[in-house]
Design an enzyme around this catalytic site. Structure first.
Site, PDB file in Angstrom:
ATOM      1  CB  SER A   1      56.646 -32.174  65.568  1.00 21.14           C
ATOM      2  OG  SER A   1      56.989 -32.710  67.292  1.00 21.14           O
TER       3      SER A   1
ATOM      4  CE1 TYR B   1      55.350 -27.452  65.278  1.00 12.18           C
ATOM      5  CE2 TYR B   1      55.310 -28.704  66.589  1.00 12.18           C
ATOM      6  CZ  TYR B   1      56.117 -27.929  66.638  1.00 12.18           C
ATOM      7  OH  TYR B   1      57.036 -28.581  66.372  1.00 12.18           O
TER       8      TYR B   1
HETATM    9  C1  BGC Z   1      58.641 -28.602  69.208  1.00 13.29           C
HETATM   10  C2  BGC Z   1      59.689 -28.204  70.248  1.00 13.29           C
HETATM   11  C3  BGC Z   1      59.777 -29.614  71.024  1.00 13.29           C
HETATM   12  C4  BGC Z   1      59.638 -30.532  70.964  1.00 13.29           C
HETATM   13  C5  BGC Z   1      59.543 -32.059  72.005  1.00 13.29           C
HETATM   14  C6  BGC Z   1      58.871 -29.827  68.226  1.00 13.29           C
HETATM   15  O1  BGC Z   1      57.111 -30.243  67.905  1.00 13.29           O
HETATM   16  O2  BGC Z   1      58.987 -27.927  68.140  1.00 13.29           O
HETATM   17  O3  BGC Z   1      59.096 -27.215  70.580  1.00 13.29           O
HETATM   18  O4  BGC Z   1      60.396 -29.947  72.699  1.00 13.29           O
HETATM   19  O5  BGC Z   1      58.804 -31.035  69.999  1.00 13.29           O
HETATM   20  O6  BGC Z   1      58.480 -31.696  72.347  1.00 13.29           O
END
Ligand code: BGC
Length: 255
Positions: A143, A156
C-alpha cells in the site's frame, strides 16, 4: 502471451484487486490457484472466469493467519496444478480505529493477514521452488501506507511497513536462488475494502482532492502492473516498490 506455462497463486483472489490480478494473469496465459478466506462462492465465480479464458484453475480456502494454513495453501495448490511459479501475496484487511481503542483481536487480525500470512506463505513457496531447483517471482500487494502515515490505521501501516522491509530483506536473501520479490503499493482503489468511503460523498470528495489524476484507481490499474512484474520483462527488478496511486503520495503544493 507473457505467462504461458506458468502457474500463479493469488491470495485473497475472490474479490477486489486479487480477483482482477487472477483474471489478468490468466489472460496472460497462466493457470491460477484462486484463494479465499470467507467468500467461497465468489472464488468459484473467479475460477469459472479463468476457465472461460481457457486456463486451468483451482479454488482453495485457507486461514493465512496460521503457519499450518499458509503451508497447506502451497501444498494444496501444488497438488491441484502441479507446481507454482508466481506468488502474489494480495490478501489484506484494514480496521479503522483511534490508536487508544485498538483491540488485541483487530491488531492480530490485521498483522496476521497482512504480514504473518505473506511471511509464511512466501516461506512455503520458497521451499517449493528449492525442491524443484527453480527460480520464481513474488509480488506483494502492499500500500502507499508502507511509507505514508494513515492516522487511525496504525496496525495497518505497521503491517505494510513490515511488508516493505520483508521485501527488501528477501530480495537479497533470495537472489542467489533466482527468485525476485517486489511490492506494489496501490493508493485509493475502488474495491470492497473501501466500501464505507465510496458511499460517503464528503469523504470521497476530500480524497479525490488529494489525487492529482482526479480519480480512484481501478483494480485493473493494479493488475496490469502485476502482469509486468510477473513476466520476464521484469527479470532485473527486485527489492523495490512500484507505486500506483494517481500521484497521491507526493501530492504537495502551495498556492
Ligand atoms: C487503503 C485504503 C485507502 C488508500 C489510500 C489503501 O491502502 O486500503 O483504505 O483509501 O490506501 O489512502
Amino acid at each position: 502471451m507473457k505467462l504461458s506455462g506458468k502457474v500463479a497463486l493469488v491470495t485473497g483472489s475472490s474479490q477486489g484487486i486479487g480477483q482482477s490480478i487472477a483474471e489478468r494473469l490468466a489472460a496472460e496465459g497462466a493457470d491460477i490457484v484462486v484463494n479465499y478466506h470467507s467468500h467461497p462462492e465468489e472464488a468459484d465465480t473467479v475460477k469459472a472466469n479463468i476457465e472461460k479464458l481457457g486456463r486451468r484453475a483451482v479454488s482453495i480456502g485457507a486461514d493465512l493467519g496460521s503457519i499450518a494454513g499458509a503451508q497447506k495453501l502451497i501444498s494444496d495448490g501444488v497438488a491441484g496444478l502441479g507446481q507454482i511459479d508466481l506468488l502474489v501475496n494480495n490478501a489484506g484487511v484494514e480496521k479503522n480505529a483511534s490508536f487508544w481503542d485498538v483491540t488485541e483481536h483487530d491488531y492480530d487480525l490485521v498483522m496476521n493477514t497482512n504480514l504473518k500470512g505473506p511471511f509464511f506463505v512466501t516461506q512455503a513457496f520458497v521451499k517449493h521452488l528449492q525442491g524443484r531447483k527453480s527460480g520464481g517471482k513474488i509480488i506483494n500487494i502492499s500500500s502507499v501506507h508502507e511509507d505514508l502515515p494513515f492516522p487511525h490505521f496504525t496496525a495497518y501501516c505497521a503491517s505494510k511497513g513490515g511488508l516493505k522491509m520483508m521485501t527488501r530483506n528477501l530480495s537479497i536473501e533470495l537472489a542467489p536462488l533466482g527468485i525476485t520479490i517486489n511490492n506494489i503499493a496501490p493508493g485509493a482503489i475502488e474495491t470492497p475494502i473501501n466500501t464505507a468511503l465510496l458511499n460517503d460523498p464528503d469523504k470521497l470528495k476530500a480524497l479525490l482532492s488529494n489525487i492529482p489524476l482526479n480519480r480512484l484507481g481501478k483494480p485493473a490499474d493494479v493488475a496490469s502492473a502485476v502482469a509486468f512484474l510477473a513476466s520476464s520483462e521484469s527479470d532485473y527488478i527486485t527489492g523495490t516498490t512500484l507505486v500506483i496511486d494517481g500521484g497521491l503520495t507526493w501530492n504537495y503544493s502551495e498556492q
